[in-house]
Scaffold this active site. Sequence first.
Site, short mmCIF file in Angstrom:
data_model
loop_
_atom_site.label_atom_id
_atom_site.label_comp_id
_atom_site.label_asym_id
_atom_site.label_seq_id
_atom_site.Cartn_x
_atom_site.Cartn_y
_atom_site.Cartn_z
N GLY A 135 0.78 -1.24 0.00
CA GLY A 135 0.00 0.00 0.00
C GLY A 135 0.80 1.28 0.00
O GLY A 135 0.31 2.32 -0.45
N GLU A 148 3.86 4.13 5.77
CA GLU A 148 2.63 3.33 5.68
C GLU A 148 1.57 4.10 4.90
O GLU A 148 1.56 5.33 4.89
CB GLU A 148 2.09 3.06 7.10
N ASP A 149 0.68 3.36 4.27
CA ASP A 149 -0.42 4.02 3.58
C ASP A 149 -1.44 4.57 4.57
O ASP A 149 -1.86 5.72 4.48
CB ASP A 149 -1.10 3.07 2.57
N ASP A 191 -5.23 2.35 10.51
CA ASP A 191 -6.67 2.11 10.67
C ASP A 191 -6.89 1.67 12.13
O ASP A 191 -6.95 2.51 13.02
CB ASP A 191 -7.08 1.07 9.64
N LYS A 226 -7.19 7.04 10.35
CA LYS A 226 -8.64 6.97 10.61
C LYS A 226 -8.83 6.84 12.11
O LYS A 226 -9.02 5.73 12.62
CB LYS A 226 -9.20 5.68 9.97
N PHE A 268 -14.02 3.44 3.90
CA PHE A 268 -13.02 2.57 3.26
C PHE A 268 -12.49 3.30 2.03
O PHE A 268 -13.24 3.58 1.10
CB PHE A 268 -13.60 1.21 2.89
N VAL A 269 -11.20 3.62 2.04
CA VAL A 269 -10.63 4.45 0.98
C VAL A 269 -9.80 3.62 0.01
O VAL A 269 -9.34 2.52 0.34
CB VAL A 269 -9.78 5.60 1.56
N ASP A 328 -5.85 -0.30 -1.86
CA ASP A 328 -6.58 -1.21 -2.74
C ASP A 328 -7.95 -1.57 -2.20
O ASP A 328 -8.22 -1.47 -1.01
CB ASP A 328 -5.79 -2.51 -2.90
N ARG A 347 -5.06 0.36 -6.95
CA ARG A 347 -3.95 1.05 -6.29
C ARG A 347 -3.43 2.19 -7.16
O ARG A 347 -2.80 3.12 -6.67
CB ARG A 347 -2.79 0.07 -6.02
P1 IMP Z 1 -4.69 -1.69 10.61
O1 IMP Z 1 -3.82 -2.81 11.12
O2 IMP Z 1 -6.14 -1.91 10.92
O3 IMP Z 1 -4.21 -0.33 11.06
O4 IMP Z 1 -4.67 -1.78 9.06
C1 IMP Z 1 -3.70 -1.27 8.31
C2 IMP Z 1 -3.72 -1.83 6.91
O5 IMP Z 1 -5.02 -2.20 6.44
C3 IMP Z 1 -3.25 -0.74 6.02
O6 IMP Z 1 -1.85 -0.80 5.87
C4 IMP Z 1 -4.00 -1.01 4.74
O7 IMP Z 1 -3.25 -1.87 3.93
C5 IMP Z 1 -5.26 -1.68 5.15
N1 IMP Z 1 -6.41 -0.72 5.21
C6 IMP Z 1 -6.96 -0.18 6.30
N2 IMP Z 1 -7.95 0.67 6.00
C7 IMP Z 1 -8.03 0.67 4.66
C8 IMP Z 1 -8.86 1.39 3.72
O8 IMP Z 1 -9.74 2.20 4.06
N3 IMP Z 1 -8.63 1.12 2.40
C9 IMP Z 1 -7.67 0.25 1.98
N4 IMP Z 1 -6.87 -0.41 2.82
C10 IMP Z 1 -7.04 -0.21 4.16
MG MG Z 2 -0.78 -1.53 4.36
#
Ligand code: IMP
Ligand code: MG
Length: 179
Positions: A49, A104-105, A108, A136, A157-158, A164, A170
């Site tokens: 990402g 990081e992208d 979340d 977020k 959800f972006v 992706d 992407r």
């Molecule tokens: P986390 O562990 O929940 O913080 O998730 C992080 C990973 O989930 C990110 O690095 C993204 O790859 C993916 N992710 C989380 N939210 C989104 C979204 O809104 N769109 C796309 N990918 C997401």
């Molecule tokens: Mg990621």
Amino acid sequence: MVWNRNPEPFSELISADAVAKRVAELGAQITAEYRDAVGDVVVLGVLKGSVIFMADLVRQIGLPVYLDFIGISSYGDATVSSGVVQITQDLSRPIQDKHVIVVEDIVDTGHTVHYLMENLKTRGPASVKLCALLHKPERAERDIHIDYLGFTIPNKFVVGYGLDVAQQYRNLAFIGFVP
Ligand code: IMP
Ligand code: MG
């Protein structure tokens, strides 16, 4: 209109121009803060990402840096974090005594970044900081400190600019959301 600049079937949340402007600001900030670490700076992208963001960001950093990547899987193709994090591809070189900037992208729930930062700290780096394009906060399940943040976004959800939906889209130039 070029396919990857057309918002449909998504809604545009952050335009390509707004992203570029913010990435330039982050690059300038990093350049100013890492001047004294030249020779030891590793920009570490989290696959897949962060790839688009990282490619633009490093070209806005006015210092020589090393690039490396780490593969992390927390989702599979699901859109909800399982909280179970796995390293699917490790760094190509040790980061001992290096100044690491993790790219990081999106943060979340925070589980992925929490796991990654703790893992990297065990490897003896001089420092580890986090640069995330998106955050977020409404979804946070971990308290994550983001040193360099692009944008805070609502709980949607972006997609695009590296992010992706089921591994696709992407290569959109903007950041959209699924309406
Ligand atoms: P986390 O562990 O929940 O913080 O998730 C992080 C990973 O989930 C990110 O690095 C993204 O790859 C993916 N992710 C989380 N939210 C989104 C979204 O809104 N769109 C796309 N990918 C997401
Ligand atoms: Mg990621």
